[in-house]
Design a protein around this motif. Structure first.
Motif, PDB file in Angstrom:
ATOM      1  N   ARG A 117      -9.376   8.850  -3.131  1.00  0.00           N
ATOM      2  CA  ARG A 117      -9.403  10.209  -2.570  1.00  0.00           C
ATOM      3  C   ARG A 117     -10.679  10.339  -1.756  1.00  0.00           C
ATOM      4  O   ARG A 117     -11.767   9.963  -2.209  1.00  0.00           O
ATOM      5  N   HIS A 118     -10.532  10.919  -0.560  1.00  0.00           N
ATOM      6  CA  HIS A 118     -11.695  11.032   0.322  1.00  0.00           C
ATOM      7  C   HIS A 118     -11.543  12.279   1.204  1.00  0.00           C
ATOM      8  O   HIS A 118     -10.426  12.603   1.620  1.00  0.00           O
ATOM      9  N   PRO A 119     -12.640  12.962   1.500  1.00  0.00           N
ATOM     10  CA  PRO A 119     -12.526  14.167   2.339  1.00  0.00           C
ATOM     11  C   PRO A 119     -12.203  13.897   3.797  1.00  0.00           C
ATOM     12  O   PRO A 119     -11.860  14.825   4.529  1.00  0.00           O
ATOM     13  N   SER A 120     -12.295  12.640   4.239  1.00  0.00           N
ATOM     14  CA  SER A 120     -12.042  12.348   5.652  1.00  0.00           C
ATOM     15  C   SER A 120     -10.626  11.818   5.863  1.00  0.00           C
ATOM     16  O   SER A 120     -10.187  10.895   5.165  1.00  0.00           O
ATOM     17  N   SER A 121      -9.929  12.371   6.848  1.00  0.00           N
ATOM     18  CA  SER A 121      -8.577  11.922   7.178  1.00  0.00           C
ATOM     19  C   SER A 121      -8.619  10.482   7.676  1.00  0.00           C
ATOM     20  O   SER A 121      -9.485  10.124   8.478  1.00  0.00           O
ATOM     21  N   GLY A 122      -7.691   9.664   7.211  1.00  0.00           N
ATOM     22  CA  GLY A 122      -7.572   8.293   7.716  1.00  0.00           C
ATOM     23  C   GLY A 122      -8.295   7.252   6.892  1.00  0.00           C
ATOM     24  O   GLY A 122      -8.141   6.046   7.158  1.00  0.00           O
ATOM     25  N   VAL A 123      -9.065   7.661   5.888  1.00  0.00           N
ATOM     26  CA  VAL A 123      -9.846   6.684   5.117  1.00  0.00           C
ATOM     27  C   VAL A 123      -8.932   5.711   4.361  1.00  0.00           C
ATOM     28  O   VAL A 123      -9.216   4.509   4.301  1.00  0.00           O
ATOM     29  N   ALA A 124      -7.826   6.200   3.811  1.00  0.00           N
ATOM     30  CA  ALA A 124      -6.950   5.297   3.039  1.00  0.00           C
ATOM     31  C   ALA A 124      -6.394   4.192   3.942  1.00  0.00           C
ATOM     32  O   ALA A 124      -6.380   3.014   3.558  1.00  0.00           O
ATOM     33  N   ASP A 125      -5.960   4.557   5.141  1.00  0.00           N
ATOM     34  CA  ASP A 125      -5.464   3.532   6.070  1.00  0.00           C
ATOM     35  C   ASP A 125      -6.582   2.581   6.466  1.00  0.00           C
ATOM     36  O   ASP A 125      -6.364   1.367   6.575  1.00  0.00           O
ATOM     37  N   MET A 126      -7.774   3.130   6.686  1.00  0.00           N
ATOM     38  CA  MET A 126      -8.903   2.276   7.070  1.00  0.00           C
ATOM     39  C   MET A 126      -9.177   1.244   5.966  1.00  0.00           C
ATOM     40  O   MET A 126      -9.333   0.044   6.248  1.00  0.00           O
ATOM     41  N   ALA A 176      -4.831   8.957  -2.610  1.00  0.00           N
ATOM     42  CA  ALA A 176      -4.780  10.092  -3.547  1.00  0.00           C
ATOM     43  C   ALA A 176      -5.226  11.380  -2.852  1.00  0.00           C
ATOM     44  O   ALA A 176      -5.639  12.338  -3.502  1.00  0.00           O
ATOM     45  N   GLY A 177      -5.086  11.401  -1.520  1.00  0.00           N
ATOM     46  CA  GLY A 177      -5.451  12.574  -0.730  1.00  0.00           C
ATOM     47  C   GLY A 177      -6.600  12.248   0.202  1.00  0.00           C
ATOM     48  O   GLY A 177      -7.700  11.976  -0.266  1.00  0.00           O
ATOM     49  N   ASP A 178      -6.287  12.227   1.526  1.00  0.00           N
ATOM     50  CA  ASP A 178      -7.361  11.949   2.495  1.00  0.00           C
ATOM     51  C   ASP A 178      -7.469  13.099   3.489  1.00  0.00           C
ATOM     52  O   ASP A 178      -6.590  13.318   4.307  1.00  0.00           O
ATOM     53  N   GLY A 179      -8.556  13.834   3.392  1.00  0.00           N
ATOM     54  CA  GLY A 179      -8.818  14.934   4.326  1.00  0.00           C
ATOM     55  C   GLY A 179      -7.632  15.866   4.432  1.00  0.00           C
ATOM     56  O   GLY A 179      -7.072  16.308   3.428  1.00  0.00           O
ATOM     57  N   THR A 180      -7.213  16.119   5.676  1.00  0.00           N
ATOM     58  CA  THR A 180      -6.064  17.008   5.913  1.00  0.00           C
ATOM     59  C   THR A 180      -4.829  16.195   6.311  1.00  0.00           C
ATOM     60  O   THR A 180      -3.874  16.745   6.836  1.00  0.00           O
ATOM     61  N   ARG A 181      -4.839  14.876   6.036  1.00  0.00           N
ATOM     62  CA  ARG A 181      -3.766  14.020   6.555  1.00  0.00           C
ATOM     63  C   ARG A 181      -2.577  13.903   5.594  1.00  0.00           C
ATOM     64  O   ARG A 181      -1.530  14.468   5.846  1.00  0.00           O
ATOM     65  N   ARG A 241      -6.687  -4.468 -13.121  1.00  0.00           N
ATOM     66  CA  ARG A 241      -7.816  -3.525 -13.062  1.00  0.00           C
ATOM     67  C   ARG A 241      -7.619  -2.618 -11.863  1.00  0.00           C
ATOM     68  O   ARG A 241      -7.519  -3.095 -10.722  1.00  0.00           O
ATOM     69  N   ILE A 242      -7.594  -1.318 -12.125  1.00  0.00           N
ATOM     70  CA  ILE A 242      -7.354  -0.344 -11.059  1.00  0.00           C
ATOM     71  C   ILE A 242      -8.593   0.536 -10.904  1.00  0.00           C
ATOM     72  O   ILE A 242      -9.046   1.159 -11.877  1.00  0.00           O
ATOM     73  N   VAL A 243      -9.148   0.560  -9.677  1.00  0.00           N
ATOM     74  CA  VAL A 243     -10.317   1.399  -9.415  1.00  0.00           C
ATOM     75  C   VAL A 243      -9.845   2.778  -8.982  1.00  0.00           C
ATOM     76  O   VAL A 243      -9.039   2.908  -8.049  1.00  0.00           O
ATOM     77  N   LEU A 244     -10.328   3.805  -9.654  1.00  0.00           N
ATOM     78  CA  LEU A 244     -10.053   5.191  -9.257  1.00  0.00           C
ATOM     79  C   LEU A 244     -11.280   5.667  -8.491  1.00  0.00           C
ATOM     80  O   LEU A 244     -12.299   6.021  -9.097  1.00  0.00           O
ATOM     81  N   ALA A 245     -11.189   5.585  -7.173  1.00  0.00           N
ATOM     82  CA  ALA A 245     -12.356   5.873  -6.316  1.00  0.00           C
ATOM     83  C   ALA A 245     -12.207   7.262  -5.721  1.00  0.00           C
ATOM     84  O   ALA A 245     -11.530   7.451  -4.705  1.00  0.00           O
ATOM     85  N   PHE A 246     -12.821   8.237  -6.376  1.00  0.00           N
ATOM     86  CA  PHE A 246     -12.689   9.630  -5.942  1.00  0.00           C
ATOM     87  C   PHE A 246     -13.996  10.081  -5.307  1.00  0.00           C
ATOM     88  O   PHE A 246     -15.000  10.260  -5.991  1.00  0.00           O
ATOM     89  N   PHE A 247     -13.937  10.248  -3.977  1.00  0.00           N
ATOM     90  CA  PHE A 247     -15.089  10.730  -3.216  1.00  0.00           C
ATOM     91  C   PHE A 247     -15.022  12.252  -3.075  1.00  0.00           C
ATOM     92  O   PHE A 247     -15.801  12.838  -2.347  1.00  0.00           O
ATOM     93  N   HIS A 297       0.848  -1.197   0.000  1.00  0.00           N
ATOM     94  CA  HIS A 297       0.000   0.000   0.000  1.00  0.00           C
ATOM     95  C   HIS A 297       0.885   1.249   0.000  1.00  0.00           C
ATOM     96  O   HIS A 297       2.026   1.202   0.468  1.00  0.00           O
ATOM     97  N   LEU A 298       0.336   2.367  -0.445  1.00  0.00           N
ATOM     98  CA  LEU A 298       0.980   3.669  -0.248  1.00  0.00           C
ATOM     99  C   LEU A 298      -0.083   4.591   0.340  1.00  0.00           C
ATOM    100  O   LEU A 298      -0.905   5.149  -0.394  1.00  0.00           O
ATOM    101  N   THR A 299      -0.068   4.708   1.667  1.00  0.00           N
ATOM    102  CA  THR A 299      -1.078   5.559   2.305  1.00  0.00           C
ATOM    103  C   THR A 299      -0.488   6.858   2.829  1.00  0.00           C
ATOM    104  O   THR A 299      -1.234   7.768   3.169  1.00  0.00           O
TER     105      THR A 299
END
Ligand code: CP
Length: 324
Positions: A105-114, A126-131, A44-50, A3-5
């Motif tokens: 990418r998600h507006p909440s910090s920590g989502v990628a690790d979760m 690809a960017g999680d909140g302010t983390r 297959r790579i999912v680009l999941a941009f929230f 992973h790269l979080t």
């Protein structure tokens, strides 16, 4: 790597390996695109941009396709998330379709690790909140290293809304690991509470920061977050912290200028500074070079995570996840 979080605690040797491979990919991308290795053919790579994106989403898509992978674009608004499906259920359902990786990418910090804890597939933040925004920092670091030839001893100022910036955090971790001297310059209200633990030099006077710095990473003033009483006004911010020709000329200092984009022209950076690629003048803008470098860096990241995944010889992936 599986992973790269984030770049927090990423060893310098891994950062250097990614940057070195990105240099090779940049040369292929610019001069020999027919010979980009198809090392992700069939993946297959999912680009999941929230959350919205232009640079990050498209550069990941180009990088994945250049390596022979197919991409699946997920947007929250047109998915069953809009009917209340949780992010965990969403990821597990996509995983059941035999995808190989999630770029999140998600507006909440920590989502990628979760998410990295609930899927066996590779997760790239690809960017999680302010983390953290690790691939943005890697491309910034790549751009600086390419220009200066090294990072050890180079003074890099990060200017602007440090408090809300995932780009600032990832850059502080990555640049420090490679031996750069990192300073931050911002109003006191936009300095994070944990600034002391980040071991950066703090400037509240932009002229002092300019005298010290060899390069500036200017941050977007996050207008969606700074209406809550952080600043007296945009005019006041621009007057005291905007990077302009007048300020650089007063100090008679050449500055290499980076900005992750999108930019607020005439707020955190003047158009003259943002658009001037070559001197004459007191600045050189790397803004579009950064975007080109983003494709090369994300190509190297996808390759590092996925090209050998599932094979015994993949470093750091002996049957378990290695969070970075
Ligand atoms: N720098 C950056 O993350 O830009 P996007 O939001 O357009 O992806």
């Amino acid at each position: 790597m599986h992973h790269l979080t984030g770049l927090h605690d990423m060893p310098a040797r891994i950062v250097r390996t990614i940057l070195d491979r990105a240099s090779e990919h940049k040369a292929l991308l610019l001069h020999d695109s027919d010979n980009i290795p198809q090392s992700l053919k069939g993946r297959r790579i999912v680009l999941a941009f929230f959350e919205n994106s232009t640079r990050t989403r498209f550069s990941f898509e180009i990088a994945a396709r250049n390596l022979g992978a197919s991409t699946l674009n997920f947007s929250a608004a047109s998915s069953s998330v809009s009917k209340g499906e949780s992010i965990t259920d969403t990821i597990k359902n996509l995983e059941a379709m035999q995808v190989d990786a999630f770029v999140i990418r998600h507006p909440s910090s920590g989502v990628a690790d979760m998410i990295s804890g609930i899927t066996s597939k590779s997760v790239i933040n690809a960017g999680d909140g302010t983390r953290e925004h690790p691939t943005q920092a890697l491309l910034d670091i790549f751009t600086l290293r390419e220009y200066f030839g090294k990072l050890e001893g180079i003074n890099i100022m990060i200017l602007g809304d440090i408090l809300h910036s995932r780009v600032a955090r990832s850059n502080i971790f990555g640049l420090s690991a490679l031996g750069a001297n990192v300073g931050v310059c911002c109003p006191a209200t936009l300095l994070p509470g944990d600034a002391a633990s980040l071991k950066v030099r703090v400037f509240t006077d932009i002229d002092d920061a300019i005298r010290w710095a060899d390069a500036a990473i200017v941050l977007r003033l996050q207008l969606e977050r700074t209406t809550g009483g952080y600043l007296p006004s945009l005019e006041d911010y621009s007057l005291n912290f905007g990077l302009t020709d007048e300020r650089l000329e007063k100090i008679r200092k050449h500055m290499l200028v980076l900005h992750p984009g999108p930019i607020n022209r005439e707020i955190e950076i003047s158009s003259n500074v943002a658009d001037r690629i070559q001197p004459p003048g007191y600045s050189s803008s790397m803004l579009l070079e950064q975007v080109t470098n983003g494709v090369a860096v994300r190509t190297a990241v996808l390759e590092a995570l996925l090209a050998n995944s599932g094979k015994d010889e993949c470093p750091g992936n002996q049957g378990k996840s290695t969070k970075t």
